[in-house]
Design a protein around this motif. Structure first.
Motif, PDB file in Angstrom:
ATOM      1  N   ARG A   1      -3.948  -7.485   4.764  1.00 27.30           N
ATOM      2  CA  ARG A   1      -3.973  -7.153   3.341  1.00 27.30           C
ATOM      3  C   ARG A   1      -4.897  -5.968   3.171  1.00 27.30           C
ATOM      4  O   ARG A   1      -5.883  -5.844   3.873  1.00 27.30           O
ATOM      5  N   GLY A   2      -4.583  -5.109   2.236  1.00 25.05           N
ATOM      6  CA  GLY A   2      -5.353  -3.891   2.056  1.00 25.05           C
ATOM      7  C   GLY A   2      -4.924  -2.857   3.075  1.00 25.05           C
ATOM      8  O   GLY A   2      -3.870  -2.966   3.693  1.00 25.05           O
ATOM      9  N   GLU A   3      -5.755  -1.825   3.239  1.00 27.03           N
ATOM     10  CA  GLU A   3      -5.373  -0.737   4.143  1.00 27.03           C
ATOM     11  C   GLU A   3      -6.543  -0.256   4.985  1.00 27.03           C
ATOM     12  O   GLU A   3      -6.647   0.913   5.326  1.00 27.03           O
ATOM     13  N   ASN A   4      -7.449  -1.149   5.367  1.00 27.07           N
ATOM     14  CA  ASN A   4      -8.627  -0.738   6.114  1.00 27.07           C
ATOM     15  C   ASN A   4      -8.299  -0.222   7.510  1.00 27.07           C
ATOM     16  O   ASN A   4      -9.032   0.573   8.045  1.00 27.07           O
TER      17      ASN A   4
ATOM     18  N   SER B   1      11.745   2.811  11.027  1.00 25.93           N
ATOM     19  CA  SER B   1      12.616   2.128  11.986  1.00 25.93           C
ATOM     20  C   SER B   1      12.079   0.726  12.227  1.00 25.93           C
ATOM     21  O   SER B   1      10.934   0.426  11.871  1.00 25.93           O
ATOM     22  N   ALA B   2      12.875  -0.107  12.850  1.00 21.34           N
ATOM     23  CA  ALA B   2      12.427  -1.455  13.184  1.00 21.34           C
ATOM     24  C   ALA B   2      11.166  -1.367  14.034  1.00 21.34           C
ATOM     25  O   ALA B   2      11.107  -0.626  15.006  1.00 21.34           O
ATOM     26  N   GLY B   3      10.136  -2.111  13.624  1.00 20.57           N
ATOM     27  CA  GLY B   3       8.874  -2.139  14.351  1.00 20.57           C
ATOM     28  C   GLY B   3       7.844  -1.146  13.865  1.00 20.57           C
ATOM     29  O   GLY B   3       6.706  -1.170  14.336  1.00 20.57           O
ATOM     30  N   ASP B   4       8.194  -0.275  12.927  1.00 21.71           N
ATOM     31  CA  ASP B   4       7.235   0.703  12.406  1.00 21.71           C
ATOM     32  C   ASP B   4       6.257   0.054  11.439  1.00 21.71           C
ATOM     33  O   ASP B   4       6.615  -0.865  10.693  1.00 21.71           O
ATOM     34  N   LEU B   5       5.030   0.570  11.446  1.00 22.55           N
ATOM     35  CA  LEU B   5       4.020   0.140  10.487  1.00 22.55           C
ATOM     36  C   LEU B   5       4.347   0.749   9.131  1.00 22.55           C
ATOM     37  O   LEU B   5       4.675   1.941   9.044  1.00 22.55           O
ATOM     38  N   VAL B   6       4.293  -0.064   8.078  1.00 21.62           N
ATOM     39  CA  VAL B   6       4.548   0.399   6.715  1.00 21.62           C
ATOM     40  C   VAL B   6       3.456  -0.093   5.786  1.00 21.62           C
ATOM     41  O   VAL B   6       2.790  -1.093   6.065  1.00 21.62           O
ATOM     42  N   GLU B   7       3.279   0.632   4.703  1.00 20.53           N
ATOM     43  CA  GLU B   7       2.429   0.148   3.616  1.00 20.53           C
ATOM     44  C   GLU B   7       3.299  -0.706   2.717  1.00 20.53           C
ATOM     45  O   GLU B   7       4.496  -0.445   2.570  1.00 20.53           O
ATOM     46  N   VAL B   8       2.705  -1.702   2.122  1.00 21.92           N
ATOM     47  CA  VAL B   8       3.380  -2.502   1.106  1.00 21.92           C
ATOM     48  C   VAL B   8       2.640  -2.231  -0.197  1.00 21.92           C
ATOM     49  O   VAL B   8       1.424  -2.428  -0.280  1.00 21.92           O
ATOM     50  N   CYS B   9       3.382  -1.730  -1.193  1.00 22.66           N
ATOM     51  CA  CYS B   9       2.770  -1.354  -2.470  1.00 22.66           C
ATOM     52  C   CYS B   9       3.397  -2.131  -3.606  1.00 22.66           C
ATOM     53  O   CYS B   9       4.542  -2.574  -3.518  1.00 22.66           O
ATOM     54  N   ASP B  10       2.622  -2.255  -4.689  1.00 23.11           N
ATOM     55  CA  ASP B  10       3.207  -2.826  -5.901  1.00 23.11           C
ATOM     56  C   ASP B  10       3.994  -1.723  -6.613  1.00 23.11           C
ATOM     57  O   ASP B  10       4.041  -0.577  -6.158  1.00 23.11           O
ATOM     58  N   TRP B  11       4.606  -2.030  -7.722  1.00 33.41           N
ATOM     59  CA  TRP B  11       5.448  -1.095  -8.455  1.00 33.41           C
ATOM     60  C   TRP B  11       4.672   0.107  -8.993  1.00 33.41           C
ATOM     61  O   TRP B  11       5.246   1.148  -9.274  1.00 33.41           O
ATOM     62  N   ARG B  12       3.333  -0.022  -9.080  1.00 32.78           N
ATOM     63  CA  ARG B  12       2.498   1.093  -9.564  1.00 32.78           C
ATOM     64  C   ARG B  12       2.071   2.023  -8.438  1.00 32.78           C
ATOM     65  O   ARG B  12       1.471   3.048  -8.678  1.00 32.78           O
ATOM     66  N   GLY B  13       2.336   1.641  -7.194  1.00 34.78           N
ATOM     67  CA  GLY B  13       1.945   2.463  -6.053  1.00 34.78           C
ATOM     68  C   GLY B  13       0.628   2.062  -5.427  1.00 34.78           C
ATOM     69  O   GLY B  13       0.134   2.740  -4.535  1.00 34.78           O
ATOM     70  N   CYS B  14       0.048   0.948  -5.851  1.00 39.28           N
ATOM     71  CA  CYS B  14      -1.211   0.474  -5.265  1.00 39.28           C
ATOM     72  C   CYS B  14      -0.918  -0.260  -3.956  1.00 39.28           C
ATOM     73  O   CYS B  14      -0.057  -1.139  -3.908  1.00 39.28           O
ATOM     74  N   VAL B  15      -1.638   0.116  -2.897  1.00 42.13           N
ATOM     75  CA  VAL B  15      -1.430  -0.492  -1.587  1.00 42.13           C
ATOM     76  C   VAL B  15      -1.969  -1.917  -1.584  1.00 42.13           C
ATOM     77  O   VAL B  15      -3.129  -2.151  -1.906  1.00 42.13           O
ATOM     78  N   LEU B  16      -1.114  -2.859  -1.221  1.00 46.37           N
ATOM     79  CA  LEU B  16      -1.478  -4.266  -1.157  1.00 46.37           C
ATOM     80  C   LEU B  16      -1.681  -4.738   0.272  1.00 46.37           C
ATOM     81  O   LEU B  16      -2.502  -5.614   0.528  1.00 46.37           O
ATOM     82  N   ALA B  17      -0.898  -4.164   1.203  1.00 45.59           N
ATOM     83  CA  ALA B  17      -0.913  -4.670   2.570  1.00 45.59           C
ATOM     84  C   ALA B  17      -0.309  -3.651   3.522  1.00 45.59           C
ATOM     85  O   ALA B  17       0.266  -2.646   3.101  1.00 45.59           O
TER      86      ALA B  17
ATOM     87  N   ALA C   1      -6.068  -8.314  -5.465  1.00 38.70           N
ATOM     88  CA  ALA C   1      -6.266  -7.221  -6.416  1.00 38.70           C
ATOM     89  C   ALA C   1      -5.644  -5.947  -5.863  1.00 38.70           C
ATOM     90  O   ALA C   1      -5.653  -5.710  -4.657  1.00 38.70           O
ATOM     91  N   PRO C   2      -5.062  -5.105  -6.741  1.00 39.48           N
ATOM     92  CA  PRO C   2      -4.459  -3.864  -6.275  1.00 39.48           C
ATOM     93  C   PRO C   2      -5.459  -3.012  -5.508  1.00 39.48           C
ATOM     94  O   PRO C   2      -6.628  -2.944  -5.830  1.00 39.48           O
ATOM     95  N   ARG C   3      -4.973  -2.361  -4.471  1.00 40.56           N
ATOM     96  CA  ARG C   3      -5.796  -1.514  -3.628  1.00 40.56           C
ATOM     97  C   ARG C   3      -5.687  -0.063  -4.072  1.00 40.56           C
ATOM     98  O   ARG C   3      -5.013   0.270  -5.025  1.00 40.56           O
ATOM     99  N   SER C   4      -6.309   0.812  -3.317  1.00 37.31           N
ATOM    100  CA  SER C   4      -6.343   2.222  -3.648  1.00 37.31           C
ATOM    101  C   SER C   4      -4.963   2.859  -3.601  1.00 37.31           C
ATOM    102  O   SER C   4      -4.044   2.340  -2.993  1.00 37.31           O
ATOM    103  N   ARG C   5      -4.875   4.019  -4.222  1.00 39.68           N
ATOM    104  CA  ARG C   5      -3.627   4.786  -4.215  1.00 39.68           C
ATOM    105  C   ARG C   5      -3.433   5.446  -2.855  1.00 39.68           C
ATOM    106  O   ARG C   5      -4.273   5.363  -1.979  1.00 39.68           O
ATOM    107  N   ARG C   6      -2.357   6.162  -2.678  1.00 38.04           N
ATOM    108  CA  ARG C   6      -1.968   6.771  -1.412  1.00 38.04           C
ATOM    109  C   ARG C   6      -3.042   7.683  -0.843  1.00 38.04           C
ATOM    110  O   ARG C   6      -3.750   8.336  -1.564  1.00 38.04           O
ATOM    111  N   ARG C   7      -3.106   7.732   0.475  1.00 40.59           N
ATOM    112  CA  ARG C   7      -3.990   8.642   1.185  1.00 40.59           C
ATOM    113  C   ARG C   7      -3.165   9.791   1.750  1.00 40.59           C
ATOM    114  O   ARG C   7      -1.949   9.772   1.704  1.00 40.59           O
ATOM    115  N   ALA C   8      -3.869  10.751   2.344  1.00 42.96           N
ATOM    116  CA  ALA C   8      -3.207  11.927   2.895  1.00 42.96           C
ATOM    117  C   ALA C   8      -2.239  11.565   4.014  1.00 42.96           C
ATOM    118  O   ALA C   8      -1.165  12.134   4.117  1.00 42.96           O
TER     119      ALA C   8
END
Length: 128
Positions: free
Chosen positions: A80-83, A47-63, A7-14
């Motif tokens: 999965r998610g952004e805990n 850069s290579a090795g950086d942590l990234v958010e993975v979002c769907d096309w609506r901007g919901c964080v998935l992973a 299920a889609p996760r929350s929108r962007r954080r600060a």
């Protein structure tokens, strides 16, 4: 067993992280390895090795995952998610879960095991 919802996760954080946006309709293909063909665009300059958010096309964080611009596996998903939002805490959590799993399996067996694999790649959520 660890289960995760798609299920889609929350929108962007600060605290903004670079973001990999999946192509519309590709969010159901979320797996430990995200191929370049699944990526619509990258926001920010990871850069290579950086942590990234993975979002769907609506901007919901998935992973959350580790980015590699030079691989056909553009992102190796670590959770999965952004805990957990920093790479150190994600990796520490995965290693602790791997160690606990081995203990539950009775490893190492005294007098039998000279060596065993503490971390088993994708099986322990640590791709690559």
């Amino acid at each position: 067993a660890v289960t995760a919802s798609l299920a889609p996760r929350s929108r962007r954080r600060a605290a903004e992280l670079p973001t990999v946006v999946l192509r519309r309709g590709r969010e159901h293909l979320l797996s430990p390895l995200l191929y370049d063909a699944s990526v619509e665009r990258v926001k920010g300059f990871p850069s290579a090795g950086d942590l990234v958010e993975v979002c769907d096309w609506r901007g919901c964080v998935l992973a959350m995952g580790v980015y590699n611009p030079n691989s056909m596996y553009r992102v190796r998903v670590l959770q999965r998610g952004e805990n957990r939002r920093d790479l150190s805490s994600i990796l520490l959590h995965r290693l602790r879960v791997a160690m606990a799993t081995r203990r539950l399996l009775g490893l190492p067996k005294a007098g039998q095991d000279e060596a065993y694999r503490l971390v088993n790649g994708e099986g322990d959520g640590l791709s690559g």
